[in-house]
Design a protein around this motif. Structure first.
Motif, PDB file in Angstrom:
ATOM      1  N   VAL A  50      71.129 177.670 128.338  1.00 53.75           N
ATOM      2  CA  VAL A  50      71.380 178.037 129.734  1.00 53.75           C
ATOM      3  C   VAL A  50      71.927 179.462 129.792  1.00 53.75           C
ATOM      4  N   GLY A  51      71.187 180.351 130.447  1.00 49.78           N
ATOM      5  CA  GLY A  51      71.631 181.727 130.638  1.00 49.78           C
ATOM      6  C   GLY A  51      72.380 181.872 131.945  1.00 49.78           C
ATOM      7  N   GLU A  52      72.480 183.116 132.415  1.00 53.23           N
ATOM      8  CA  GLU A  52      73.215 183.365 133.656  1.00 53.23           C
ATOM      9  C   GLU A  52      72.300 183.282 134.870  1.00 53.23           C
ATOM     10  N   GLN A  53      71.365 184.194 134.930  1.00 48.76           N
ATOM     11  CA  GLN A  53      70.439 184.281 136.059  1.00 48.76           C
ATOM     12  C   GLN A  53      69.277 185.146 135.630  1.00 48.76           C
ATOM     13  N   PRO A  54      68.114 185.063 136.338  1.00 45.43           N
ATOM     14  CA  PRO A  54      67.005 185.918 135.975  1.00 45.43           C
ATOM     15  C   PRO A  54      67.396 187.388 136.136  1.00 45.43           C
ATOM     16  N   GLY A  55      66.819 188.246 135.316  1.00 49.53           N
ATOM     17  CA  GLY A  55      66.979 189.684 135.484  1.00 49.53           C
ATOM     18  C   GLY A  55      65.769 190.252 136.216  1.00 49.53           C
ATOM     19  N   ASP A  56      65.684 191.568 136.225  1.00 44.90           N
ATOM     20  CA  ASP A  56      64.620 192.261 136.961  1.00 44.90           C
ATOM     21  C   ASP A  56      63.220 191.756 136.558  1.00 44.90           C
ATOM     22  N   GLN A  57      62.983 191.676 135.242  1.00 45.01           N
ATOM     23  CA  GLN A  57      61.631 191.298 134.791  1.00 45.01           C
ATOM     24  C   GLN A  57      61.338 189.821 135.021  1.00 45.01           C
ATOM     25  N   GLU A  58      62.369 188.990 134.865  1.00 45.61           N
ATOM     26  CA  GLU A  58      62.186 187.545 135.110  1.00 45.61           C
ATOM     27  C   GLU A  58      61.877 187.307 136.588  1.00 45.61           C
ATOM     28  N   ASP A  59      62.561 188.074 137.445  1.00 43.66           N
ATOM     29  CA  ASP A  59      62.340 187.943 138.896  1.00 43.66           C
ATOM     30  C   ASP A  59      60.890 188.260 139.252  1.00 43.66           C
ATOM     31  N   ARG A  63      59.482 183.790 135.322  1.00 38.71           N
ATOM     32  CA  ARG A  63      59.751 183.042 134.089  1.00 38.71           C
ATOM     33  C   ARG A  63      61.054 183.516 133.470  1.00 38.71           C
ATOM     34  N   PRO A  64      61.813 182.574 132.857  1.00 38.13           N
ATOM     35  CA  PRO A  64      63.108 182.960 132.301  1.00 38.13           C
ATOM     36  C   PRO A  64      62.969 183.715 130.978  1.00 38.13           C
ATOM     37  N   PHE A  65      63.908 184.594 130.735  1.00 36.58           N
ATOM     38  CA  PHE A  65      64.062 185.254 129.432  1.00 36.58           C
ATOM     39  C   PHE A  65      62.784 185.924 128.933  1.00 36.58           C
ATOM     40  N   VAL A  66      62.151 186.714 129.792  1.00 36.44           N
ATOM     41  CA  VAL A  66      60.983 187.485 129.355  1.00 36.44           C
ATOM     42  C   VAL A  66      61.308 188.974 129.225  1.00 36.44           C
ATOM     43  N   PRO A  68      64.327 192.271 128.268  1.00 32.96           N
ATOM     44  CA  PRO A  68      64.972 192.706 127.020  1.00 32.96           C
ATOM     45  C   PRO A  68      65.928 191.655 126.426  1.00 32.96           C
ATOM     46  N   ALA A  69      66.739 191.018 127.250  1.00 35.53           N
ATOM     47  CA  ALA A  69      67.669 190.004 126.709  1.00 35.53           C
ATOM     48  C   ALA A  69      66.889 188.824 126.137  1.00 35.53           C
ATOM     49  N   GLY A  70      65.776 188.488 126.788  1.00 36.94           N
ATOM     50  CA  GLY A  70      64.948 187.382 126.322  1.00 36.94           C
ATOM     51  C   GLY A  70      64.263 187.708 125.004  1.00 36.94           C
ATOM     52  N   THR A  90      66.742 177.846 130.544  1.00 38.86           N
ATOM     53  CA  THR A  90      66.967 177.927 131.978  1.00 38.86           C
ATOM     54  C   THR A  90      68.190 178.792 132.257  1.00 38.86           C
ATOM     55  N   ASN A  91      68.590 178.830 133.518  1.00 40.15           N
ATOM     56  CA  ASN A  91      69.704 179.668 133.941  1.00 40.15           C
ATOM     57  C   ASN A  91      70.639 178.901 134.862  1.00 40.15           C
ATOM     58  N   ALA A  92      71.897 179.351 134.888  1.00 37.24           N
ATOM     59  CA  ALA A  92      72.878 178.739 135.795  1.00 37.24           C
ATOM     60  C   ALA A  92      72.507 179.006 137.244  1.00 37.24           C
ATOM     61  N   VAL A 172      78.101 183.623 123.398  1.00 32.35           N
ATOM     62  CA  VAL A 172      77.985 184.773 124.299  1.00 32.35           C
ATOM     63  C   VAL A 172      76.548 184.871 124.830  1.00 32.35           C
ATOM     64  N   HIS A 173      76.361 185.798 125.750  1.00 36.04           N
ATOM     65  CA  HIS A 173      75.036 186.046 126.310  1.00 36.04           C
ATOM     66  C   HIS A 173      74.366 187.173 125.510  1.00 36.04           C
ATOM     67  N   PRO A 174      73.043 187.085 125.258  1.00 36.67           N
ATOM     68  CA  PRO A 174      72.409 188.176 124.510  1.00 36.67           C
ATOM     69  C   PRO A 174      72.581 189.555 125.160  1.00 36.67           C
TER      70      PRO A 174
HETATM   71  N1  URA Z   1      69.386 186.858 131.410  1.00 34.69           N
HETATM   72  C1  URA Z   1      69.581 185.566 131.722  1.00 34.69           C
HETATM   73  O1  URA Z   1      70.680 185.056 131.733  1.00 34.69           O
HETATM   74  N2  URA Z   1      68.521 184.848 132.012  1.00 34.69           N
HETATM   75  C2  URA Z   1      67.291 185.315 132.012  1.00 34.69           C
HETATM   76  O2  URA Z   1      66.383 184.560 132.299  1.00 34.69           O
HETATM   77  C3  URA Z   1      67.110 186.669 131.660  1.00 34.69           C
HETATM   78  C4  URA Z   1      68.177 187.423 131.373  1.00 34.69           C
END
Ligand code: URA
Length: 205
Positions: A50-59, A63-66, A68-70, A90-92, A172-174
Motif C-alpha cells: 500500500v503506497g500513499e497516492q498516485p503521482g503525476d504519471q499514475e494519474d 495504474r499504480p506505481f508506473v 519513478p517511485a514505481g 494499491t494506495n491509501a 518507508v516509501h520509495p
Molecule cells: N507513489 C505512491 O504512493 N503510489 C503510486 O502509485 C505512485 C507513487
C-alpha cells in the motif's frame, strides 16, 4: 411484494469495485485528478503493498506505481525476491493530489480526512483480496492501515495490527529514497528498504 433489485453483475468483485471507485466523490480530490487509480494485481495475492497516492504519471495512466517511485519499487522488489505479478499494489488514497507550479503538477501529501475518506475503498480491496500480509509504504499508508500517525522511521521493520487483525509490515516509501540528496545515504537507505521487503516476503513463508 416488490423484489429487491438484483445486485449489479460485478458486485463483490475487483472489477465492480473499480467501477464504483471511478464515480467516487467521497472527498474533494476527484475534481482535480484525471482519473481514479484503483489497486492492481491478482485477486488472491498473498501480499498487498500500500503506497500513499498516485503521482503525476499514475494519474495519467490510471495504474499504480508506473512512475519513478514505481520503477524503483519494481527494481527493489526483484532484488528482494518478490514477484510483482504476485503482489496486489494499491494506495491509501486513490486520486492524485497536487498543486500547480507553472505547468508542473507538484505532489502534495493527502491529509487525515482524505486518508480516512479513502479507507472505504482500501478496506474493500483488502476484504476482496484477503492478503496474508499488508505492507505499508510510508506514513500515509501506515496511518490508513493502523490508525497511528507516529513517525514511520521509528516503526519501520515492525509488524502492527491492521484491518481485521491482519498484520501490517511497516516501511518507508520509495519516494523517500528518491528525495535523499546524499548518494551515500540513499545507497544505505535503499539497502535497508530492500532488507525490509525481503523480511516481509520471509514473513509469508
Ligand atoms: N507513489 C505512491 O504512493 N503510489 C503510486 O502509485 C505512485 C507513487
Amino acid at each position: 411484494p416488490k423484489q429487491p433489485a438484483a445486485p449489479p453483475p460485478d458486485s463483490g468483485s475487483l472489477a465492480g469495485l473499480r467501477a464504483e471507485e471511478a464515480a467516487c466523490t467521497r472527498c474533494p480530490l476527484f475534481s482535480e485528478a484525471t482519473q481514479v487509480v484503483p489497486g492492481e494485481g491478482p485477486p488472491d495475492a498473498p501480499l498487498m503493498l500500500v503506497g500513499e497516492q498516485p503521482g503525476d504519471q499514475e494519474d495519467l495512466a490510471g495504474r499504480p506505481f508506473v512512475g519513478p517511485a514505481g520503477q524503483l519499487l519494481d527494481d527493489i522488489m526483484v532484488q528482494a525476491g518478490i514477484d510483482r505479478r504476485r503482489v496486489f499494489l494499491t494506495n491509501a488514497v486513490k486520486h492524485f493530489k497536487y498543486t500547480l507550479k507553472g505547468r508542473h503538477r507538484l505532489h502534495q501529501s493527502p491529509n487525515g480526512s482524505e486518508i480516512s475518506a479513502c479507507q472505504w475503498w482500501l478496506r474493500q480491496e483488502i476484504d476482496l483480496v484477503k492478503p496474508r500480509l499488508l505492507v505499508a509504504l510510508g506514513a500515509s499508508a501506515a496511518e490508513s492501515l493502523t490508525g497511528s500517525r507516529d513517525g514511520i522511521l521509528k516503526r519501520r521493520g515492525q509488524i502492527e495490527d491492521g484491518p481485521e487483525g491482519l498484520p501490517v509490515f511497516l516501511t518507508v516509501h520509495p519516494s523517500f529514497l528518491l528525495r535523499l540528496p546524499d548518494p551515500v545515504a540513499r545507497e544505505m537507505e535503499t539497502e535497508r528498504f530492500r532488507d525490509d521487503l525481503a523480511a516481509a516476503r520471509e514473513h509469508l513463508e
